[in-house]
Design a protein around this motif. Structure first.
Motif, PDB file in Angstrom:
ATOM      1  N   LEU A  90       0.985  -1.508   0.168  1.00 17.67           N
ATOM      2  CA  LEU A  90      -0.591   0.219  -0.073  1.00 17.67           C
ATOM      3  C   LEU A  90       0.844   1.283   0.295  1.00 17.67           C
ATOM      4  O   LEU A  90       0.761   2.234  -0.669  1.00 17.67           O
ATOM      5  N   LEU A  91       1.226   1.342   0.947  1.00 16.57           N
ATOM      6  CA  LEU A  91       3.003   2.279   0.755  1.00 16.57           C
ATOM      7  C   LEU A  91       3.583   2.143  -0.614  1.00 16.57           C
ATOM      8  O   LEU A  91       3.284   3.740  -1.157  1.00 16.57           O
ATOM      9  N   ALA A 107       0.271   8.289   7.529  1.00 15.77           N
ATOM     10  CA  ALA A 107      -0.534   7.478   7.225  1.00 15.77           C
ATOM     11  C   ALA A 107      -1.107   5.996   8.075  1.00 15.77           C
ATOM     12  O   ALA A 107      -1.807   6.212   8.187  1.00 15.77           O
ATOM     13  N   LEU A 108      -0.156   5.461   7.068  1.00 13.26           N
ATOM     14  CA  LEU A 108      -0.535   4.139   7.511  1.00 13.26           C
ATOM     15  C   LEU A 108      -0.659   3.321   8.666  1.00 13.26           C
ATOM     16  O   LEU A 108      -1.109   2.530   9.034  1.00 13.26           O
ATOM     17  N   MET A 109       0.636   4.632   9.314  1.00 10.77           N
ATOM     18  CA  MET A 109       0.599   4.142  10.820  1.00 10.77           C
ATOM     19  C   MET A 109      -0.552   4.569  11.919  1.00 10.77           C
ATOM     20  O   MET A 109      -1.046   4.808  13.242  1.00 10.77           O
ATOM     21  N   SER A 110      -1.502   5.826  11.190  1.00 15.21           N
ATOM     22  CA  SER A 110      -2.458   6.785  12.051  1.00 15.21           C
ATOM     23  C   SER A 110      -3.604   5.351  12.260  1.00 15.21           C
ATOM     24  O   SER A 110      -4.188   4.693  11.258  1.00 15.21           O
ATOM     25  N   SER A 113      -6.446   6.554   9.653  1.00 10.18           N
ATOM     26  CA  SER A 113      -6.509   6.243   8.646  1.00 10.18           C
ATOM     27  C   SER A 113      -7.548   4.648   8.161  1.00 10.18           C
ATOM     28  O   SER A 113      -6.804   3.876   8.862  1.00 10.18           O
ATOM     29  N   GLN A 114      -8.324   4.653   7.337  1.00 11.24           N
ATOM     30  CA  GLN A 114      -8.689   3.731   6.979  1.00 11.24           C
ATOM     31  C   GLN A 114      -7.263   3.013   5.866  1.00 11.24           C
ATOM     32  O   GLN A 114      -6.382   3.609   5.186  1.00 11.24           O
ATOM     33  N   LYS A 115      -7.021   1.754   6.097  1.00  7.42           N
ATOM     34  CA  LYS A 115      -5.908   1.243   5.256  1.00  7.42           C
ATOM     35  C   LYS A 115      -5.821   0.312   4.267  1.00  7.42           C
ATOM     36  O   LYS A 115      -6.348  -0.585   3.405  1.00  7.42           O
ATOM     37  N   ASN A 116      -6.786   1.442   3.326  1.00  9.48           N
ATOM     38  CA  ASN A 116      -6.829   0.918   1.569  1.00  9.48           C
ATOM     39  C   ASN A 116      -6.609   2.776   0.933  1.00  9.48           C
ATOM     40  O   ASN A 116      -5.747   3.738   1.917  1.00  9.48           O
TER      41      ASN A 116
END
Length: 145
Positions: A90-91, A107-110, A113-116
């Motif tokens: 995703l990154l 964002a991915l660590m937050s 945030s939705q993980k898409n």
């Protein structure tokens, strides 16, 4: 949406040469090893590290060859510190859209945030100008080290 980004200024190409090349190479190797270990789940050794295989064979330990090479290169080393793990696929996907890696990683660590891809992009757009958004991410101890 309006406007796009300013960008590069007039930094001369020689400015990067001011860094001592040895330090750069070590950083690059450490980064490559960390990347290889984070992405490399089932292959025996990172392809870019033939020395790792030799070190692993010599050590004949149960740890991965990248870890064995790191241990052989630097005895008595504290636990390896790495960026907190995120969804690397995703990154890469969101970075490929032109977003800065540090913002995408955050964002991915937050937890909010939705993980898409859409959720991460929305988080970056929402928080992209937050104070401290470009501050370095705190490293965490690598799992299993």
């Amino acid at each position: 949406g309006g406007g796009g980004g300013g960008g590069g200024g007039s930094s001369s190409p020689s400015s990067s040469a001011a860094n001592p090349p040895v330090a750069m190479e070590e950083d690059d190797q450490a980064l490559q090893a960390a990347l290889a270990m984070s992405m490399d789940v089932d292959s025996a050794a990172p392809p870019a590290a033939p020395a790792a295989e030799a070190a692993a064979a010599a050590a004949a330990s149960s740890s991965s060859s990248a870890e064995a090479a790191a241990a052989a290169a630097e005895e008595e080393k504290p636990p390896k510190m790495v960026l907190p793990p995120v969804d690397e696929k995703l990154l890469a996907e969101v970075c490929a859209m032109g977003f800065e890696e540090i913002k995408v990683r955050k964002a991915l660590m937050s937890p909010t945030s939705q993980k898409n891809a859409e959720g991460v992009v929305n988080w970056v757009i929402e928080h992209g100008e937050d104070p401290g958004i470009l501050d370095p991410i705190s490293l965490v101890q690598e799992a299993g080290s």
